[in-house]
Structures are given as structure tokens and as C-alpha cells.
Design an enzyme around this catalytic site. Structure first.
Site, PDB file in Angstrom:
ATOM      1  N   ASP A 251      -0.526 -13.614  -4.796  1.00 49.55           N
ATOM      2  CA  ASP A 251      -0.130 -12.664  -5.792  1.00 49.55           C
ATOM      3  C   ASP A 251       0.156 -13.404  -7.197  1.00 49.55           C
ATOM      4  O   ASP A 251       1.229 -13.951  -7.300  1.00 49.55           O
ATOM      5  CB  ASP A 251       0.739 -11.718  -5.316  1.00 49.55           C
ATOM      6  CG  ASP A 251       0.696 -10.252  -6.375  1.00 49.55           C
ATOM      7  OD1 ASP A 251       0.068 -10.309  -7.351  1.00 49.55           O
ATOM      8  OD2 ASP A 251       1.407  -9.161  -5.917  1.00 49.55           O
TER       9      ASP A 251
ATOM     10  N   ASP B 201      -2.543  -2.083  -9.147  1.00 47.95           N
ATOM     11  CA  ASP B 201      -2.062  -1.416  -7.832  1.00 47.95           C
ATOM     12  C   ASP B 201      -2.625  -0.085  -7.769  1.00 47.95           C
ATOM     13  O   ASP B 201      -2.561   0.767  -8.543  1.00 47.95           O
ATOM     14  CB  ASP B 201      -0.590  -1.509  -7.925  1.00 47.95           C
ATOM     15  CG  ASP B 201      -0.027  -3.064  -7.603  1.00 47.95           C
ATOM     16  OD1 ASP B 201      -0.748  -3.875  -8.043  1.00 47.95           O
ATOM     17  OD2 ASP B 201       1.148  -3.029  -7.490  1.00 47.95           O
TER      18      ASP B 201
HETATM   19  C1  GLA Z   1       1.923  -6.574  -7.054  1.00 50.22           C
HETATM   20  C2  GLA Z   1       0.871  -6.255  -5.948  1.00 50.22           C
HETATM   21  C3  GLA Z   1       1.220  -5.286  -4.737  1.00 50.22           C
HETATM   22  C4  GLA Z   1       2.430  -6.042  -4.331  1.00 50.22           C
HETATM   23  C5  GLA Z   1       3.438  -6.077  -5.116  1.00 50.22           C
HETATM   24  C6  GLA Z   1       4.817  -6.602  -4.662  1.00 50.22           C
HETATM   25  O1  GLA Z   1       2.179  -5.200  -7.707  1.00 50.22           O
HETATM   26  O2  GLA Z   1      -0.436  -5.821  -6.706  1.00 50.22           O
HETATM   27  O3  GLA Z   1       0.049  -5.195  -3.799  1.00 50.22           O
HETATM   28  O4  GLA Z   1       1.910  -7.117  -3.443  1.00 50.22           O
HETATM   29  O5  GLA Z   1       2.994  -6.877  -6.361  1.00 50.22           O
HETATM   30  O6  GLA Z   1       5.863  -7.178  -5.459  1.00 50.22           O
END
Ligand code: GLA
Length: 386
Positions: A154, A212
Site C-alpha cells: 500500500d 477506498d
Molecule cells: C488504505 C487502503 C485501505 C487499507 C488502509 C489501511 O486506506 O486503501 O484498503 O489498507 O490503507 O491503513
């Protein structure tokens, strides 16, 4: 004698070449990985940073016993917030909520499942824990020792232009290859810089195409229907990822969750349940495991669906299937029930075809030229036509 010795040697050279060749490949992690979109569960959407080892074990227990494993759900993925501190040697230790990762991985494997973990190419993860920046090989080696099968990587605190991103994702890809373990590589950088165009080249088996998701119809629909145009970038081993499922988290109604599942299956999206599997209703389980619907997502042709007709809030999406049939989603994003029509000429089907309703599990017979259904507000009718 001499002939057979030299042919043995040639064969041995080939074996070494093939082994070495596969390790140094610039492609995804092993040819056999993610031939269909990955299926499983991820801790984030429900548990967020509160996730514990017990939650992960319960998820594995549920999948192994409630029919999800049989339906194809395989990966049990720990998202952010498992990390503790690095020691003097740079080894990252899990925090107190995850006392023994190797033991947890063994437990998940003992259920016939696979386990995934989460990190960042930046120095910090999105929740502020230790990322892998400067420790890529060390972290990958540790994942290999634990028996990890899937890594979500990520972007979070990473800083850099697209070339720097490509280099950072490739660096982890190469570190994962060195473990010798097949590890699905999930890129998460929210769809910046046309990641779909370079994701496969850095070993990505899937890449997030959006920011997200949340458990909200408008957000889910914005993301799902917004995948239009990305279909040519997906295929066996490398998938667009419109984010994890929210089905069962409680803030959408039944029709909205049916839309979520139908759309993700038409998109050949990864199916990572994001709810608390230990407290799921029968209705949620039925949505997640309907075999004919999951089969659309997992179809071996690996073609991502696309819209063929749009009329205000009404849309018809099609996903061609390996057997010559087509999955057709009739969607209504409007505020009242309305009829939606799929014209066979739009979906590449002859004058007449048999139609089966996949949620109702009912054959609707042979139909001429078009198929019409009244679709509820925010709902879907998902059929297979052939
Ligand atoms: C980001 C990602 C999410 C999750 C969070 C965790 O927002 O897009 O899917 O993994 O981080 O902190």
C-alpha cells in the site's frame, strides 16, 4: 553411452535454465498465480486497526466451515496494524495483537487456506506503522519464513513520481521472487498514474484502481460503474481491483449488496469479503457464495465486463464467458423500480437465446431479440444468456 550422457547433461542444463529463468522473470509471481481473480477475506473493511490474531483465526474457521472455502474463498488477509517495531538488526516484529505469525500462518494453512499480509513501499503504512522502505528483502524473506501467500503493498507514505513508484513496486516484486514462494502481489496505490498500464510489468497480480470503498451505495456504485474502460488491462494473472467487498457490513440494503456482488463479478474483480465472517447472516452468506454468480467472476476466460447500453440511471453490462454465454447485468441506479432491457444485438447474441436468472436460480426460457426485467431501485437482475 556417450550419447545418453550428453543428452542427460543437456536436460540438466535445461532444468537449471528453467529454474533460473523463472526466478529472474520480470512477470507476475509465478505463472500459475491468480489465473482467476483472487478470492478470500481481508480484515480492513470491518475490523480496521482493531484486528487481532483471534479475529483472523475466526475468519479462517468460518471460511473453512460455512461453505465459503468450497465456493472458492481461499486467502485470509491481514491488513494494516499487525506491525510492532524493528529491532537493532532491522527485523520487524509483529505487535502484541499478533504474538506468533508463523503459528498463525500454520493455523490458517491447516484449514486448507492461504494467508496474506500487508505493508507499504514507504517508511510508514497508512495507519502509521512500519513500512518496508529500505527493508524490502528483509521483510520479504520474513514473509517467506512465516509462510505468507499474498502481500498487499500500500502506497501510503511513499513519495515519488511514477518512475519512483514503478521502481519501488518492482523492488518488492523481486524480493518476493527471491523467497522462492508463490506470493500474490497486490498493488494498492489508488489508481494513480494509470497503474493498470504498468502494474503487470512490476509483477502485480492485481492493482487497486480507486481510492477506498465504504459501506455506502453511492460510493460503491461510483467505484464499480467507474471501472468502465479498464477491461482491456485485465486478464488471467493480472486484475483491476476496485477494492474489497462491503457485503454484510450493514449499511447497504439487500438490493444494494446484490448490485455490489453482481457488478464485482461482471468486472472479474477480486472477491475479498470485508465483513465479520463469524457473525454473518444467512442472507450475507448466500450473496457471497451463490455458486452461479461466483462462477461469473471466476470464469476461466478472465474477461472483464463492460457496459453496452446506458439510459439515464439504467445500464446494461456484459461479461463474455468461455462457454460462449454472456453474463448480463441489468442495473437500476435510480430511485424507483424501472424496467431495463438488454437487446441481444447489443450483447452480441443471436436472435434468440435462453436466459437464466442467477440470483433467482431460475431458467426463464428461450427469449427473442431482447430481455426485459423490472429492476428495483439501486438493484440488479443478473442473467446468463446463451
Ligand atoms: C488504505 C487502503 C485501505 C487499507 C488502509 C489501511 O486506506 O486503501 O484498503 O489498507 O490503507 O491503513
Amino acid at each position: 553411452m556417450r550419447m545418453s550422457l550428453s543428452s542427460t547433461m543437456i536436460r540438466a542444463v535445461w532444468v537449471v535454465f528453467l529454474l533460473f529463468g523463472s526466478v529472474s522473470s520480470g512477470l507476475a509471481q509465478g505463472e500459475g498465480l491468480a489465473r482467476t481473480p483472487p478470492m478470500g477475506w481481508n480484515s480492513w473493511n470491518h475490523f480496521e486497526c482493531k484486528v487481532t490474531e483471534a479475529d483472523v483465526r475466526s475468519a479462517a474457521d468460518a471460511i473453512a466451515t460455512n461453505g465459503m472455502r468450497a465456493a472458492g474463498y481461499l486467502y485470509v488477509n491481514i491488513d494494516d496494524c499487525w506491525q510492532g517495531k524493528r529491532d537493532d538488526q532491522g527485523v520487524l516484529h509483529p505487535n502484541e495483537k499478533f504474538p506468533d505469525m508463523k503459528k498463525l500462518a500454520d493455523y490458517v494453512h491447516s484449514k486448507g487456506l492461504k494467508i496474506g499480509i500487508y505493508s507499504s513501499p514507504g517508511p510508514k503504512t497508512c495507519a502509521g506503522f512500519e513500512g518496508s522502505f529500505g527493508h524490502e528483502e528483509q521483510d520479504a524473506r520474513m514473509y517467506g519464513e512465516w509462510g505468507i501467500d499474498y502481500l498487499k503493498y500500500d502506497y501510503c507514505s511513499f513519495q515519488g513520481d511514477v518512475d519512483a513508484q514503478i521502481a519501488a513496486y518492482r523492488k518488492m516484486h523481486e524480493a518476493l521472487l527471491k523467497t522462492g514462494r508463490p506470493i500474490v502481489f497486490s498493488l494498492c496505490q489508488y489508481g494513480m498514474d494509470r497503474v493498470w498500464s504498468w502494474g503487470p510489468g512490476v509483477g502485480g497480480n492485481l492493482w487497486r484502481t480507486t481510492d477506498d470503498i465504504s459501506d455506502d451505495y453511492d460510493r460503491m456504485a461510483y467505484i464499480g460503474f467507474g471501472q468502465e474502460g479498464l477491461d482491456r488491462f485485465a486478464g488471467p494473472g493480472h486484475w483491476n481491483d476496485p477494492d474489497m467487498l462491503e457485503i454484510g457490513n450493514g449499511k447497504m440494503n439487500h438490493d444494494e449488496y446484490l448490485t455490489h456482488m453482481s457488478l464485482w463479478c461482471i468486472l472479474a474483480a477480486p472477491l475479498l469479503a470485508g465483513n465479520d465472517l463469524s457473525k454473518m447472516t444467512a442472507e450475507t452468506l448466500e450473496i457471497l457464495t451463490n455458486p452461479e454468480v461466483v462462477a461469473i467472476d471466476q470464469d476461466q476466460a478472465g474477461i472483464q465486463g463492460y457496459p453496452v447500453a446506458q439510459e439515464g440511471p439504467l445500464a446494461v453490462w456484459v461479461k463474455p464467458l468461455w462457454d460462449g454465454g454472456k453474463a448480463v447485468g441489468l442495473f437500476n441506479r435510480g430511485e424507483s423500480a424501472m424496467p431495463v432491457t438488454a437487446h441481444f444485438r447489443d450483447i452480441g447474441i443471436g436472435d434468440q437465446a435462453s436466459v437464466r436468472d442467477l440470483w433467482a436460480k431460475r431458467d426463464l426460457g428461450v427469449v427473442q431479440n431482447r430481455f426485459t426485467a423490472v429492476v428495483p431501485k439501486h438493484g440488479v437482475v443478473l442473467v446468463k444468456v446463451r
